[in-house]
Write a protein that holds these residues in place. Sequence first.
Motif, PDB file in Angstrom:
ATOM      1  N   LYS A 166       0.804  -1.223   0.000  1.00 21.28           N
ATOM      2  CA  LYS A 166       0.000   0.000   0.000  1.00 21.28           C
ATOM      3  C   LYS A 166       0.838   1.275   0.000  1.00 21.28           C
ATOM      4  N   GLY A 167       2.096   1.167   0.462  1.00 20.23           N
ATOM      5  CA  GLY A 167       2.855   2.390   0.652  1.00 20.23           C
ATOM      6  C   GLY A 167       2.310   3.172   1.838  1.00 20.23           C
ATOM      7  N   LEU A 168       2.776   4.403   2.007  1.00 18.95           N
ATOM      8  CA  LEU A 168       2.339   5.256   3.113  1.00 18.95           C
ATOM      9  C   LEU A 168       1.355   6.293   2.596  1.00 18.95           C
ATOM     10  N   SER A 169       0.315   6.533   3.358  1.00 12.00           N
ATOM     11  CA  SER A 169      -0.736   7.457   2.915  1.00 12.00           C
ATOM     12  C   SER A 169      -0.650   8.792   3.646  1.00 12.00           C
ATOM     13  N   GLY A 170      -1.264   9.820   3.067  1.00 14.24           N
ATOM     14  CA  GLY A 170      -1.381  11.120   3.715  1.00 14.24           C
ATOM     15  C   GLY A 170      -0.111  11.930   3.767  1.00 14.24           C
ATOM     16  N   ALA A 171       0.783  11.749   2.781  1.00 12.28           N
ATOM     17  CA  ALA A 171       2.048  12.483   2.802  1.00 12.28           C
ATOM     18  C   ALA A 171       1.834  13.998   2.768  1.00 12.28           C
ATOM     19  N   LYS A 172       0.852  14.442   1.999  1.00  7.69           N
ATOM     20  CA  LYS A 172       0.620  15.885   1.872  1.00  7.69           C
ATOM     21  C   LYS A 172       0.188  16.531   3.187  1.00  7.69           C
ATOM     22  N   ASN A 173      -0.328  15.719   4.125  1.00  4.14           N
ATOM     23  CA  ASN A 173      -0.761  16.255   5.417  1.00  4.14           C
ATOM     24  C   ASN A 173       0.398  16.404   6.396  1.00  4.14           C
ATOM     25  N   GLY A 174       1.557  15.866   6.003  1.00  2.72           N
ATOM     26  CA  GLY A 174       2.751  16.036   6.823  1.00  2.72           C
ATOM     27  C   GLY A 174       2.576  15.543   8.243  1.00  2.72           C
ATOM     28  N   GLN A 175       3.040  16.362   9.176  1.00  6.60           N
ATOM     29  CA  GLN A 175       3.044  16.001  10.602  1.00  6.60           C
ATOM     30  C   GLN A 175       1.664  16.274  11.211  1.00  6.60           C
ATOM     31  N   SER A 176       0.658  15.562  10.707  1.00 11.02           N
ATOM     32  CA  SER A 176      -0.727  15.857  11.089  1.00 11.02           C
ATOM     33  C   SER A 176      -1.110  15.291  12.445  1.00 11.02           C
ATOM     34  N   GLY A 177      -0.481  14.183  12.832  1.00  7.73           N
ATOM     35  CA  GLY A 177      -0.859  13.529  14.083  1.00  7.73           C
ATOM     36  C   GLY A 177      -2.042  12.598  13.944  1.00  7.73           C
ATOM     37  N   ARG A 178      -2.619  12.502  12.733  1.00  8.54           N
ATOM     38  CA  ARG A 178      -3.770  11.632  12.523  1.00  8.54           C
ATOM     39  C   ARG A 178      -3.302  10.196  12.267  1.00  8.54           C
ATOM     40  N   SER A 179      -3.966   9.237  12.904  1.00  8.02           N
ATOM     41  CA  SER A 179      -3.544   7.843  12.782  1.00  8.02           C
ATOM     42  C   SER A 179      -3.697   7.317  11.362  1.00  8.02           C
ATOM     43  N   GLU A 180      -4.670   7.877  10.591  1.00 10.87           N
ATOM     44  CA  GLU A 180      -4.857   7.399   9.227  1.00 10.87           C
ATOM     45  C   GLU A 180      -3.770   7.888   8.271  1.00 10.87           C
ATOM     46  N   ASN A 207       9.302  13.949  -4.567  1.00  9.98           N
ATOM     47  CA  ASN A 207      10.448  13.200  -5.080  1.00  9.98           C
ATOM     48  C   ASN A 207      10.793  13.682  -6.494  1.00  9.98           C
ATOM     49  N   LEU A 208      11.464  14.828  -6.541  1.00 12.52           N
ATOM     50  CA  LEU A 208      11.862  15.430  -7.814  1.00 12.52           C
ATOM     51  C   LEU A 208      13.306  15.900  -7.727  1.00 12.52           C
ATOM     52  N   GLY A 209      14.113  15.527  -8.732  1.00  6.70           N
ATOM     53  CA  GLY A 209      15.470  16.041  -8.826  1.00  6.70           C
ATOM     54  C   GLY A 209      16.503  15.339  -7.976  1.00  6.70           C
ATOM     55  N   TYR A 210      16.175  14.219  -7.401  1.00  7.32           N
ATOM     56  CA  TYR A 210      17.143  13.492  -6.574  1.00  7.32           C
ATOM     57  C   TYR A 210      17.878  12.439  -7.406  1.00  7.32           C
ATOM     58  N   SER A 211      18.917  11.880  -6.814  1.00  2.42           N
ATOM     59  CA  SER A 211      19.669  10.800  -7.454  1.00  2.42           C
ATOM     60  C   SER A 211      18.728   9.632  -7.759  1.00  2.42           C
ATOM     61  N   LYS A 212      19.081   8.866  -8.801  1.00  2.00           N
ATOM     62  CA  LYS A 212      18.199   7.770  -9.237  1.00  2.00           C
ATOM     63  C   LYS A 212      17.996   6.711  -8.163  1.00  2.00           C
ATOM     64  N   ILE A 213      18.869   6.668  -7.156  1.00  2.00           N
ATOM     65  CA  ILE A 213      18.693   5.671  -6.099  1.00  2.00           C
ATOM     66  C   ILE A 213      17.425   5.956  -5.296  1.00  2.00           C
ATOM     67  N   PHE A 214      16.908   7.205  -5.396  1.00  2.00           N
ATOM     68  CA  PHE A 214      15.679   7.576  -4.699  1.00  2.00           C
ATOM     69  C   PHE A 214      14.420   7.305  -5.538  1.00  2.00           C
ATOM     70  N   ASN A 215      14.588   6.810  -6.761  1.00  2.00           N
ATOM     71  CA  ASN A 215      13.431   6.551  -7.620  1.00  2.00           C
ATOM     72  C   ASN A 215      12.511   5.498  -7.012  1.00  2.00           C
ATOM     73  N   LYS A 216      11.215   5.814  -6.980  1.00  2.00           N
ATOM     74  CA  LYS A 216      10.203   4.849  -6.557  1.00  2.00           C
ATOM     75  C   LYS A 216       8.960   5.100  -7.400  1.00  2.00           C
ATOM     76  N   ASP A 217       8.840   4.330  -8.480  1.00  2.00           N
ATOM     77  CA  ASP A 217       7.797   4.591  -9.474  1.00  2.00           C
ATOM     78  C   ASP A 217       6.543   3.752  -9.284  1.00  2.00           C
ATOM     79  N   ASN A 218       6.651   2.647  -8.521  1.00  2.00           N
ATOM     80  CA  ASN A 218       5.494   1.793  -8.280  1.00  2.00           C
ATOM     81  C   ASN A 218       5.030   1.962  -6.834  1.00  2.00           C
ATOM     82  N   ARG A 219       3.755   1.730  -6.628  1.00  2.00           N
ATOM     83  CA  ARG A 219       3.198   1.902  -5.285  1.00  2.00           C
ATOM     84  C   ARG A 219       3.954   1.051  -4.271  1.00  2.00           C
ATOM     85  N   GLY A 220       4.297   1.665  -3.156  1.00  2.00           N
ATOM     86  CA  GLY A 220       5.033   0.968  -2.112  1.00  2.00           C
ATOM     87  C   GLY A 220       6.071   1.876  -1.475  1.00  2.00           C
ATOM     88  N   LEU A 221       7.009   1.266  -0.762  1.00  2.00           N
ATOM     89  CA  LEU A 221       8.016   2.006   0.000  1.00  2.00           C
ATOM     90  C   LEU A 221       9.411   1.513  -0.352  1.00  2.00           C
TER      91      LEU A 221
END
Length: 637
Positions: A114-128, A223-237
């Motif tokens: 599933k990867g991690l959800s709610g990245a745009k909410n940052g340090q929200s404190g919400r369990s979801e 995830n823009l402009g970093y070294s290719k080792i940071f590439n993650k194109d498919n859902r997940g972590l």
Amino acid sequence: MKNNDFQFAKIEYIENTTFDGSLDSFYEKGIEGTIRENIQNSIDAKLDNEEKVKIEIVLGKIGKSDLPGIDEVFKHIDSMEGKNEYTVEKIQYMQSKKEENSINVLTIEDLNTKGLSGAKNGQSGRSEDTFGSYAYRKGFHNRNENEEAEISRGGSHGIGKISNNAVSDINLMYFANCDGIGEKHVGGSIHLIEHRYEDQYYRSTGYFSRKNYEDNRLYPFENLGYSKIFNKDNRGLKIIIPYLREEFTDFKKIVQAVCDNFFVAILNEKVEVEIIDKTQNTDMVINKESLVEIINDKKYYENNKPNIKKVFTPLYVQTLQEIGTPEKLIVESLNETYEFDLYFKYDEELPVGRVGIVRSMGMKIVDYKVERYIRRPYNAVLIGGPKEDGFLKSMENESHTQISSDNIKDSNSKKNAKKFLRNLTTQMQKIIDESINRNSVSSGELDTSHILSELDSTFSKNLSRSSEKVQIDSKTELLKKKPKERRKSRKGVVDPQPGKKKQKRIPRKLKPGTEEQQGYEALILPNSSVERISLNDKEIIKFDFNNIEESKNWKECDITFVVVDGMGQEHQNEARLTDNYMLIKDAASNDTYTFNDYKINNVKIKNNTSIINLIKHSSIKDTLKYLYKIEVRINDL
């Protein structure tokens, strides 16, 4: 705002000058701790489909310039000051990495998760918002809304992610995430000590993030402009661990870490792992088909059964394959009943017995040692369901490698766990005893041929040494008996007279000879402390412990029959009680005692005395001479 900042929270003064203790805890687990935590997290995050989780582990090199924010990281590392010998040494070691340009790196990437959800909410404190919990919170475990799925998940403490920092020379890790709607973000963390930098005091943990000063929250970078080792194109972590410690770059140990901890998940096709070592140009796929080949490969595992004493993975896999249908094992606690699938195999070639306790999601927790049965010839795998998983979780340590009541604080829950573990031990002891009895050769009489043979050989040698050869002719020799020399009596010493009171004999204490005897006091009773009466159909034996000072606190003991041959030599594993006796009972209460080939278990002691009735098999004539070894828990002394 740059996209390579590490954020450290400001504090008024330095209070804690030590590194996070969990770093050392996971460091001691080596690369296995990191592999274990990440694969467990990936299985927990599996998508709701029939596809298995796929994981790619890559060893390689990376340039220092490919690591975002690394210059800022070393400015904080350089500013740290150690206040004791340990922290001074560790800080100096971390600072020495500053000039390295070609850096060991380990990446662990999962697919069909599933990867991690709610990245745009940052340090929200919400369990979801699982991204915020993973990136910014310690000791917090996101719960699954499905209660049964939550119980079966591997994670519980919310601290396992620090295992990634623990294997880095500078306690640094990054991660790249792709969520369910295709949004891609990066994060990371570094664990230092509280420190002063540019006239400001900072907390120990820094987060690779940007800070929004309006709501005072941290937010991840896209995830823009970093070294290719940071590439993650498919859902997940994807986990990125730079400055990987040199001792953790061993390809073989990574292979073993995967197999040792997830052999059940692999056999059940829940997970498949590919390991790639770019520095050695080596790769391997571990799945259901290849697992058996790997564990049979001497390069990775010891397969000579008498030599398997520490790593039991080959035995566990063989047991699972050979025992197609498990038996049910019911274990009770104070207020609940738990049901496990038990795959049990008896094998006389095995010098050590262990029970691999496995979560239903396929991760092995511990090589469980059955008390007092550590050196028995068996191997077993124990797997529960969601209910059992939940209870085992309550007894696990933070790295999920041990179950113990010591990990529980609540007194009632601790008692409940102790009861469960005692019953688990008792149940396994019974199964082991039954397997030994079934596989022992039954006989109407005790087989002492090897003792008699040894006695005959010893007797011949002693006779030869005590006699003098006389040559009659070229082919014939006779033995002439040597006259026995009489020693002159010492002046003033009078020989003891018949009928004089004999010296009181005391028990002979034994040192624990094996790991399973630790925690027990063992001693040999003198003959004067034992009375044995043999009747047609039974024997009665009385044990008197009054010669033992500590015995006033004894409630029960284990009794082993020790055969004494004609030369006075003791043989502890010769008296097969199961061949001689069909039943052993307490003479006072008539309670039945459990026993195996050599030992009677948990014999009750009352008023420093035990009396037992031993019901014989028909046609048994046991004329051997015995001594009796008593074993008592040290806690009862």
